[in-house]
Design an enzyme around this catalytic site. Structure first.
Site, short mmCIF file in Angstrom:
data_model
loop_
_atom_site.label_atom_id
_atom_site.label_comp_id
_atom_site.label_asym_id
_atom_site.label_seq_id
_atom_site.Cartn_x
_atom_site.Cartn_y
_atom_site.Cartn_z
N HIS A 17 3.57 4.91 -10.35
CA HIS A 17 2.59 3.82 -10.35
C HIS A 17 1.86 3.80 -9.00
O HIS A 17 2.08 4.64 -8.14
CB HIS A 17 3.23 2.47 -10.70
N HIS A 20 3.54 4.32 -5.57
CA HIS A 20 3.86 5.70 -5.19
C HIS A 20 2.61 6.43 -4.72
O HIS A 20 2.63 7.17 -3.73
CB HIS A 20 4.48 6.46 -6.38
N CYS A 125 24.10 -3.51 -7.29
CA CYS A 125 22.96 -3.55 -8.23
C CYS A 125 22.77 -2.15 -8.81
O CYS A 125 22.45 -1.21 -8.08
CB CYS A 125 21.66 -3.99 -7.55
N CYS A 128 19.20 -0.68 -8.04
CA CYS A 128 18.99 -0.20 -6.66
C CYS A 128 19.93 0.96 -6.36
O CYS A 128 19.75 1.66 -5.38
CB CYS A 128 19.28 -1.28 -5.63
N CYS A 143 20.19 -9.77 -7.89
CA CYS A 143 19.56 -8.79 -6.99
C CYS A 143 18.22 -9.37 -6.52
O CYS A 143 17.42 -9.81 -7.35
CB CYS A 143 19.33 -7.47 -7.72
N HIS A 146 15.43 -6.95 -8.16
CA HIS A 146 15.32 -6.80 -9.61
C HIS A 146 15.63 -8.07 -10.40
O HIS A 146 15.44 -8.11 -11.62
CB HIS A 146 16.22 -5.66 -10.08
N LYS A 295 5.88 -7.78 -5.56
CA LYS A 295 5.86 -6.34 -5.35
C LYS A 295 5.74 -5.63 -6.70
O LYS A 295 6.41 -5.98 -7.65
CB LYS A 295 7.16 -5.90 -4.67
N LYS A 298 8.38 -0.45 -11.04
CA LYS A 298 8.55 -0.02 -12.42
C LYS A 298 9.39 -1.02 -13.18
O LYS A 298 9.13 -1.34 -14.32
CB LYS A 298 9.28 1.32 -12.46
O1 ME8 Z 1 13.30 4.25 -3.29
N1 ME8 Z 1 3.96 -1.02 -2.56
O2 ME8 Z 1 12.32 5.69 -4.83
P1 ME8 Z 1 11.22 4.76 -5.52
C1 ME8 Z 1 4.00 -0.03 -1.68
N2 ME8 Z 1 14.20 7.42 -4.46
N3 ME8 Z 1 4.74 1.07 -1.82
C2 ME8 Z 1 5.50 1.19 -2.92
C3 ME8 Z 1 5.51 0.18 -3.89
C4 ME8 Z 1 4.70 -0.97 -3.70
N4 ME8 Z 1 4.60 -1.95 -4.56
N5 ME8 Z 1 6.35 0.57 -4.86
C5 ME8 Z 1 6.84 1.78 -4.51
C6 ME8 Z 1 13.23 5.33 -3.87
N6 ME8 Z 1 6.32 2.16 -3.33
C7 ME8 Z 1 14.15 6.44 -3.45
C8 ME8 Z 1 13.67 7.01 -2.14
S1 ME8 Z 1 13.80 8.76 -0.13
C9 ME8 Z 1 14.95 9.76 0.53
C10 ME8 Z 1 14.51 8.13 -1.59
C11 ME8 Z 1 6.59 3.42 -2.65
O3 ME8 Z 1 10.69 5.53 -6.66
C12 ME8 Z 1 7.10 3.21 -1.24
O4 ME8 Z 1 6.93 4.40 -0.51
O5 ME8 Z 1 11.75 3.40 -5.76
C13 ME8 Z 1 8.58 2.97 -1.49
O6 ME8 Z 1 9.36 3.12 -0.33
C14 ME8 Z 1 8.84 4.04 -2.51
O7 ME8 Z 1 7.64 4.08 -3.33
C15 ME8 Z 1 10.06 3.78 -3.38
O8 ME8 Z 1 10.07 4.70 -4.43
#
Ligand code: ME8
Length: 498
Positions: A17, A20, A125, A128, A143, A146, A295, A298
């Site tokens: 989304h 990302h 959670c 998470c 959480c 979530h 925020k 997904k």
């Molecule tokens: O946390 N606003 O993956 P994830 C800004 N796999 N940035 C956002 C956002 C939002 N609303 N939503 C997501 C994970 N992001 C782990 C990470 S790293 C070794 C492992 C971005 O799919 C932002 O960069 O939940 C956030 O830190 C990341 O997506 C979380 O992605």
């Protein structure tokens, strides 16, 4: 000089989304800017494929976790070209080379004496994939991210001796003051460290969807340790037959959002210390993109689809909007209304129109050829300092401020058109040399701002620089030297959306 920048690796338990896309776009702007400086750049992104959330999502769909990982990883991989991300590699934590490297590094951490057995009990959670500290739990045992009930879990695990790194982490934060940015996030991480660190689970016993622990076949590594190591493992196999680790490690900048601050600002440096590996130069934490104050994520289901936005307006427009409208480092609301407003008033009217007008005037008054005239001294102060100012801001990961600095110049050029009114000069007797200089200055100005904007708007600036006959995209082309020659006509850069 080399520059190594990363995004988080994204979970494959659902589709990509806008959040990302945001981090990936920001990392791309940095990567492209550093390439403009002639540095050897490596830009890494990818997917985080192990762990409970993925196993649960696959289970709910009645498919194998690997199948879900393959399917969704592909969607993240496909996002990169759609947003014009110039990543040098796309890592998947199910890559055999990554798995082997995780086992190698974590075995070393054990050999170095930082792994022990213990029992963990806490509030967990599953979304998470993380245990929550008592002060992080929302009322009703929910959480905070979530809003689902936490479960009480008890497990015999191998632990990572995080508590033994407290002093070294405090010293790191003191000596390398920019290790975490912005400062507010640095302070947050530091106060977490100072509040006392406890050892944390390194493995999970009940799970099977993970990297097997080499010294105990009943365990897999806790997904976060597997995931963090992607930044290190990727360099060893991204380029077939070559190991880039020596040339590129440590990373110059890990970009993340604040949701995963603790893992990157505390666990990650401690893990690297335990493995005796050099630490990254900086972890930079941006804010959340908010929709109606919450925020985007997904699991909350309130997502703005980046693919839809790109289909209507193009990827440059999305890149520009996200970095311009939300001050990088802070939370900010996004909406279709403010997106359309920025597109119209800034991209189409201020930049797009400036380009169209200047090129049209060169054709109307000079048959499409610019003279060798010097830059008007009235503009030189502002334009000559622009590249250095933008570079300095990008070095501080001030991506919005750098864009502001460029945009001030775009606006200055628009004012200059109005002040000098080439259409009047064209009618005035004896003003030919002045008209030559005004047009040449505008073409130089357009070149300077377009080269600086190139990391933000790679597609549109590419078209415009081609029309100006400029093939060099490096920062050298942002010097204010005059250049005579023919320029081509240009279609509107940002047409009205369908
Ligand atoms: O946390 N606003 O993956 P994830 C800004 N796999 N940035 C956002 C956002 C939002 N609303 N939503 C997501 C994970 N992001 C782990 C990470 S790293 C070794 C492992 C971005 O799919 C932002 O960069 O939940 C956030 O830190 C990341 O997506 C979380 O992605």
């Amino acid at each position: 000089m080399s520059f190594y920048v990363t995004t988080p690796i994204y979970y494959v338990n659902a589709a990509p989304h806008l959040g990302h896309a945001y981090t990936t776009i920001a990392a791309d702007v940095m990567a492209r800017h550093h390439r403009q400086r002639g540095e050897e750049v490596f830009f890494l992104t990818g997917t985080d494929e192990h762990g409970e959330p993925v196993a649960d999502a696959a289970h709910a769909l009645g498919i194998d976790p690997q199948e879900l990982a393959d399917r969704n990883s592909e969607r993240f991989r496909a996002l990169a070209p759609r947003i014009d991300a110039s990543n040098d590699f796309f890592i998947r934590t199910t890559d055999a080379e990554h798995i082997a490297k995780v086992q190698e590094v974590l075995s070393l951490v054990r050999k170095n004496g930082y792994v022990h057995k213990g029992v963990y009990e806490g509030w967990y959670c599953p979304k998470c994939a993380d245990f929550k500290a008592e002060n992080e739990i929302d009322e009703g045992n929910l959480c905070p991210i979530h809003h689902i009930p936490l479960t009480r879990e008890q497990e015999e695990n191998y632990f990572f001796a995080l508590s033994r790194f407290q002093q070294r982490l405090e010293a790191l934060y003191e000596e390398q003051r920019g290790f975490v940015g912005p400062t507010s996030r640095r302070n947050e991480a530091l106060s977490f460290i100072r509040s006392g660190l406890r050892d944390v689970p390194l493995t999970r016993r009940r799970l099977t969807w993970g990297v097997p622990v080499p010294w105990d076949s009943q365990h897999v590594f806790y997904v976060w340790f597997d995931a963090l190591l992607n930044y290190f493992s990727a360099l060893s196999y991204a380029r077939p037959g070559e190991d880039l680790t020596g040339a590129l490690w440590p990373a110059d900048c890990h970009l993340i959002a604040k949701d995963i601050l603790r893992f990157h600002a505390v666990y990650w440096p401690a893990l690297l210390m335990a493995a005796e590996l050099p630490l990254p130069r900086r972890v930079f934490v941006h804010g959340y993109l908010l929709m109606e104050g919450e925020k985007m994520s997904k699991s909350l289901g309130n997502v703005l689809d980046p693919f839809e936005v790109i289909d209507r307006f193009g990827s440059d427009a999305l890149r520009f909007y996200l970095l311009r409208d939300v001050s990088f480092g802070q939370d900010g609301s996004v909406s279709t209304a403010s997106f359309e407003q920025r597109y119209e008033s800034e991209l189409a009217n201020e930049y797009g129109n400036l380009a169209s007008r200047v090129i049209a005037m060169v054709h109307r008054y000079r048959d499409g050829t610019v003279s060798e005239a010097e830059l008007d001294p009235e503009l030189s102060d502002e334009l000559e300092g622009a590249a250095a100012e933008v570079s300095a801001l990008i070095d501080e990961v001030e991506l919005t401020q750098a864009l502001d600095a460029i945009w001030r110049r775009v606006r200055r050029l628009n004012r200059y058109v109005e002040e000098r009114a080439p259409w009047r000069l064209a009618k005035e007797e004896g003003a030919a040399a002045e008209l030559d200089q005004v047009l040449a200055s505008l073409v130089i100005g357009l070149r300077v701002v377009s080269v600086l904007l190139h990391p933000y708007l790679p597609a549109a600036t590419g078209v415009l620089l081609d029309a100006l006959g400029v093939s060099d995209r490096s920062l050298k082309a942002a010097a204010c030297t005059s250049a005579s020659g023919g320029i081509s006509r240009l279609e509107p850069l940002f047409p009205k959306a369908e």
